[in-house]
Design a protein around this motif. Structure first.
Motif, mmCIF file in Angstrom:
data_model
loop_
_atom_site.group_PDB
_atom_site.id
_atom_site.type_symbol
_atom_site.label_atom_id
_atom_site.label_comp_id
_atom_site.label_asym_id
_atom_site.label_seq_id
_atom_site.Cartn_x
_atom_site.Cartn_y
_atom_site.Cartn_z
ATOM 1 N N GLY A 296 -26.209 -1.122 -32.158
ATOM 2 C CA GLY A 296 -25.610 -2.292 -31.751
ATOM 3 C C GLY A 296 -25.093 -3.087 -32.890
ATOM 4 O O GLY A 296 -24.516 -4.347 -32.789
ATOM 5 N N GLN A 297 -24.717 -2.265 -33.937
ATOM 6 C CA GLN A 297 -23.930 -2.800 -34.905
ATOM 7 C C GLN A 297 -22.237 -2.623 -34.709
ATOM 8 O O GLN A 297 -21.392 -3.367 -35.453
ATOM 9 C CB GLN A 297 -24.148 -1.893 -36.319
ATOM 10 C CG GLN A 297 -25.566 -1.988 -36.792
ATOM 11 C CD GLN A 297 -26.260 -3.371 -36.746
ATOM 12 O OE1 GLN A 297 -25.605 -4.154 -37.253
ATOM 13 N NE2 GLN A 297 -27.493 -3.512 -36.416
ATOM 14 N N LYS A 298 -22.086 -1.788 -33.653
ATOM 15 C CA LYS A 298 -20.475 -1.709 -33.266
ATOM 16 C C LYS A 298 -20.460 -1.727 -31.888
ATOM 17 O O LYS A 298 -21.150 -1.085 -31.018
ATOM 18 C CB LYS A 298 -20.050 -0.210 -33.926
ATOM 19 C CG LYS A 298 -20.783 0.872 -33.385
ATOM 20 C CD LYS A 298 -20.200 2.153 -33.797
ATOM 21 C CE LYS A 298 -20.607 3.452 -33.354
ATOM 22 N NZ LYS A 298 -19.984 4.788 -33.778
ATOM 23 N N GLY A 299 -19.314 -2.349 -31.282
ATOM 24 C CA GLY A 299 -18.837 -2.440 -30.177
ATOM 25 C C GLY A 299 -17.873 -1.139 -29.903
ATOM 26 O O GLY A 299 -17.777 -0.145 -30.409
ATOM 27 N N ILE B 185 -28.521 -8.028 -28.109
ATOM 28 C CA ILE B 185 -28.761 -7.618 -29.391
ATOM 29 C C ILE B 185 -29.222 -8.658 -30.532
ATOM 30 O O ILE B 185 -29.700 -8.834 -31.373
ATOM 31 C CB ILE B 185 -27.414 -7.040 -29.916
ATOM 32 C CG1 ILE B 185 -26.835 -6.043 -29.224
ATOM 33 C CG2 ILE B 185 -27.414 -6.730 -31.508
ATOM 34 C CD1 ILE B 185 -25.412 -5.694 -29.362
ATOM 35 N N LEU C 95 -20.520 4.214 -28.624
ATOM 36 C CA LEU C 95 -21.574 2.992 -28.898
ATOM 37 C C LEU C 95 -22.570 3.246 -29.778
ATOM 38 O O LEU C 95 -23.366 2.601 -30.479
ATOM 39 C CB LEU C 95 -22.257 2.272 -27.784
ATOM 40 C CG LEU C 95 -21.268 1.613 -26.856
ATOM 41 C CD1 LEU C 95 -21.870 1.313 -25.400
ATOM 42 C CD2 LEU C 95 -20.863 0.204 -27.469
ATOM 43 N N ILE D 102 -23.126 -8.827 -33.524
ATOM 44 C CA ILE D 102 -21.523 -8.580 -32.905
ATOM 45 C C ILE D 102 -21.887 -9.385 -31.463
ATOM 46 O O ILE D 102 -22.852 -9.314 -30.901
ATOM 47 C CB ILE D 102 -21.291 -7.248 -32.746
ATOM 48 C CG1 ILE D 102 -19.969 -6.843 -31.863
ATOM 49 C CG2 ILE D 102 -22.343 -6.478 -31.868
ATOM 50 C CD1 ILE D 102 -19.640 -5.435 -32.170
ATOM 51 N N PRO E 138 -20.062 -6.920 -27.162
ATOM 52 C CA PRO E 138 -19.875 -5.567 -27.520
ATOM 53 C C PRO E 138 -19.046 -4.522 -26.542
ATOM 54 O O PRO E 138 -18.196 -3.839 -26.773
ATOM 55 C CB PRO E 138 -20.968 -4.574 -28.011
ATOM 56 C CG PRO E 138 -22.325 -5.500 -27.286
ATOM 57 C CD PRO E 138 -21.711 -7.229 -27.101
ATOM 58 N N LEU E 139 -19.278 -5.048 -25.207
ATOM 59 C CA LEU E 139 -18.765 -4.276 -24.137
ATOM 60 C C LEU E 139 -17.681 -4.994 -23.690
ATOM 61 O O LEU E 139 -16.871 -4.205 -22.675
ATOM 62 C CB LEU E 139 -19.563 -3.934 -23.028
ATOM 63 C CG LEU E 139 -21.065 -3.268 -23.468
ATOM 64 C CD1 LEU E 139 -21.776 -3.038 -22.001
ATOM 65 C CD2 LEU E 139 -20.960 -2.137 -24.237
ATOM 66 N N LEU F 212 -26.860 -1.475 -24.679
ATOM 67 C CA LEU F 212 -27.261 -1.877 -25.971
ATOM 68 C C LEU F 212 -28.678 -2.905 -25.887
ATOM 69 O O LEU F 212 -29.436 -3.127 -26.823
ATOM 70 C CB LEU F 212 -26.231 -2.654 -26.587
ATOM 71 C CG LEU F 212 -25.264 -1.693 -27.391
ATOM 72 C CD1 LEU F 212 -23.978 -2.394 -27.722
ATOM 73 C CD2 LEU F 212 -25.693 -0.638 -28.232
ATOM 74 N N GLN G 53 -32.910 -2.668 -27.207
ATOM 75 C CA GLN G 53 -33.746 -3.511 -27.828
ATOM 76 C C GLN G 53 -35.217 -3.571 -27.187
ATOM 77 O O GLN G 53 -36.037 -3.984 -28.348
ATOM 78 C CB GLN G 53 -33.109 -5.066 -27.314
ATOM 79 C CG GLN G 53 -31.634 -5.415 -27.471
ATOM 80 C CD GLN G 53 -31.298 -5.002 -28.977
ATOM 81 O OE1 GLN G 53 -32.088 -5.135 -30.014
ATOM 82 N NE2 GLN G 53 -30.261 -4.296 -28.882
#
Lengths: 317, 305
Positions: free
Chosen positions: A313-316, B138, A257, B81, B84-85, B174, B178
């Motif tokens: 947080g730009q990629k999952g 996010i 991540l 996004i 994400p998970l 993620l 933040q």
């Protein structure tokens, strides 16, 4: 006496057998030695198999292992002339975060390490590694000290979370954590953070926004404990295993991540089986990361940290 | 399509919709004292109970028009996004998101607007508790950073209105990230010499309280707002004792030095405008503009004596 985790039962059985054999005084020593060697081979194979594919929940247990090397162990082995500095200058001293000055590979530095304690007396002293506001305020004070004297900062993270208690709330736990994050991000000196056991949410990130962030192979880092998440989303803490999977808390997932920079491989069977070697390896990594960072100006270090976290947080997965 | 949807359902729908035409929200019950309040009266009182002063939760649109002068514009929020998970508990995170989208018509739990407050330029970001408990993932982090940048670009004050259960678990680590990301946004505003003001509303907890909600130059809170790091239930299960009366309410935090003032909704815009003018329009007083001394010294300087 080693503490075995539930999933280590077959390993524990074999190791008990080896112990038994070793204590067997007998005539045919050769045969026993052979049998011990054979069983040891088996144990190693089993360890390798088990630890190569630990589930997230099993990693939680390894990360919480009572014999896992803690903050104080790292300080004792890696930091010369360690000089603890205590207190937040407004309320008290919080031993859940050990802070102080010392020398790392000859370089003067500030160290902040969360410490859980290893027996009942020390666990109580360190409040089981759950800092109160004064712990975070001491961290802010030492971060500012580091900035004034241009000293790099080494932080070691190992906490179930910030202490959830009446006095902690009364003294502004939320504000204390927010200020610590702010101070870490603002520090004009290199910060290298390593999650050595549990990275428990806000209580962990308060001192973990380094220029480099590392995790031990079987450590975990999460926004909420799997038990807490399960009781909210599944309405039962029995689903902690499901929550541990879903939350993606392992070093391997966090690397994917883009949240951490490096993973330190642990000795076979986990850090607690060979504390000396894991601590040495962590020391080597920190040294490698600090060297280039020490060449950068304060503003560049700050900028690097900002960009690093803003990009997250730009990629999952 | 089958005979059921084609023929039977319209009739059922007609039956149901006749019932739904009857307005069912003419009277709103105060969740604190139980008083039934007529909806027009509630609008007029800015959703504050006339009996007990309970500040009820209000949606983002009401909040923005309550705080900003007329003519503000809503800012486009970034589209980060999604999921994400690939998180799934008893249901999919994406399904929970869809429900919240439908309920609030907002892309995420944060909305921002630019305008003025009492004539002073301001950018306001509002967390909506109705969108997955105002939780911060996010989307909220990106929205907050974008709004802070907008404030810097407009040389405007930045005001955050918080209402949140904390970090959004469904985005795992993620969401925890933040905390530093929003903290960086606050630093950018402060470095630009602009005020960053927080209005804490009911409830503000967890990761939001442990980051941007507690880093304001000035902290305001609505009366009775629940503000905490750890929630009452978590604390009760740790300490196994009953929590004191009023614990973790705005008034309690004021007493413990965490807030500057508790302000009613009616006084909110006026208070904000005054603070912003004092911070951003500090000078010059007419007397200071001229080269003449402000006023003659009361006594000759010591050195001349």
């Amino acid at each position: 006496m080693r503490t075995f985790l539930d999933f280590e039962k077959p390993i524990a059985d074999l190791e008990a057998k080896i112990e038994e054999l070793r204590h067997l005084a007998s005539d045919d020593t050769v045969n026993i030695a052979e049998e011990v060697a054979r069983l040891e081979g088996k144990v190693n194979k089993l360890l390798r198999q088990t630890f190569a594919k630990l589930t997230a929940w099993q990693k939680v247990q390894v990360a919480r292992h009572p014999q896992r090397p803690h903050g104080a162990d790292y300080i004792a082995a890696l930091i010369d002339d360690f000089t603890p500095l205590a207190g937040d200058r407004s309320f008290g001293e919080d031993a859940a975060i050990i802070g102080g000055l010392g020398r790392f590979r000859g370089q003067s530095c500030v160290v902040l390490a969360q410490e859980k304690g290893h027996d009942m007396a020390t666990r109580i002293k360190h409040n089981f590694g759950m800092p109160k506001p004064e712990g975070y305020r001491k961290a802010v004070r030492l971060l500012e000290l580091a900035g004034r004297f241009n000293l790099p900062v080494i932080t070691l993270i190992d906490t179930a979370g910030a202490y959830p208690g009446i006095e902690a709330e009364a003294r502004g736990q939320a504000e204390a954590i927010a200020r610590a994050i702010d101070a870490c991000l603002n520090a004009p000196v290199p910060i290298v953070s390593t999650i050595i056991g549990e990275g428990g949410s806000g209580g962990a990130i308060a001192i973990a926004t380094g220029n480099r962030v590392n995790m031990l192979e079987h450590s975990v880092y999460s926004v909420i404990s799997p038990e807490g998440c399960a009781s909210i989303l599944w309405r039962s803490s029995d689903n902690a295993q499901d929550a541990a999977e879903a939350l993606r808390i392992t070093a391997q997932d966090l690397e994917k991540l883009g949240v951490i920079d490096a993973i330190v491989p642990e000795p076979l069977g986990g850090a607690h089986r060979d504390p000396g070697s894991i601590i040495a390896d962590v020391g080597t990594l920190i040294e490698d990361q600090l060297r280039p960072l020490l060449l950068l100006e304060g503003a560049a270090l700050k900028q690097q940290r900002r960009e690093k976290f803003l990009e997250m947080g730009q990629k999952g997965l | 399509m089958n005979w059921l949807t084609n023929f039977v359902r319209p009739k059922i729908r007609a039956l149901v919709s006749r019932g739904a035409e009857l307005p069912d929200n003419l009277w709103v019950k105060c969740d604190k004292c139980g008083t039934m309040i007529f909806h027009r009266e509630l609008e007029a009182s800015l959703h504050v109970c006339s009996q007990c002063g309970n500040h009820m939760r209000i949606d983002t649109a009401k909040r923005l028009s309550l705080m900003l002068d007329e003519g503000f514009i809503k800012l486009e929020m970034p589209k980060p996004i999604v999921d994400p998970l690939k998180f799934r508990d008893k249901e999919r995170y994406t399904d929970r998101l869809k429900r919240s989208h439908a309920k609030t018509t907002e892309p995420d739990a944060i909305s921002s607007a630019a305008g003025t407050i009492g004539g002073v330029p301001a950018v306001v970001s509002v967390l909506d508790f109705g969108f997955m408990g105002g939780s911060m993932g996010i989307g909220v982090g990106d929205g907050f950073v974008a709004a802070a940048r907008e404030a810097v670009a407009r040389k405007a004050a930045f005001i955050a209105v918080t209402a949140s259960g904390g970090a959004r678990m469904q985005e795992g680590i993620l969401s925890l990230m933040q905390l530093p990301r929003t903290t960086i946004a606050v630093q950018m505003v402060k470095e630009a010499g602009l005020p960053y003001i927080v209005l804490l509303t009911d409830p503000t907890t967890g990761g939001v309280s442990a980051s941007f909600a507690m880093l304001g130059d000035v902290h305001l809170a609505e009366p009775g707002a629940y503000i905490a790091f750890a929630g009452a239930r978590v604390i009760e299960s740790t300490v196994r004792e009953k929590l004191p009366e009023g614990f973790q309410r705005a008034e309690y935090l004021l007493e413990h030095g965490m807030l500057d003032t508790v302000v009613t909704r009616a006084e909110l815009r006026g208070t904000l405008a005054k603070i912003l003018r004092l911070l951003m329009r500090a000078a010059p007083l007419p007397a200071l503009e001229s080269s003449a001394p402000l006023s003659p010294p009361l006594s000759p300087p010591l050195s001349a004596a």
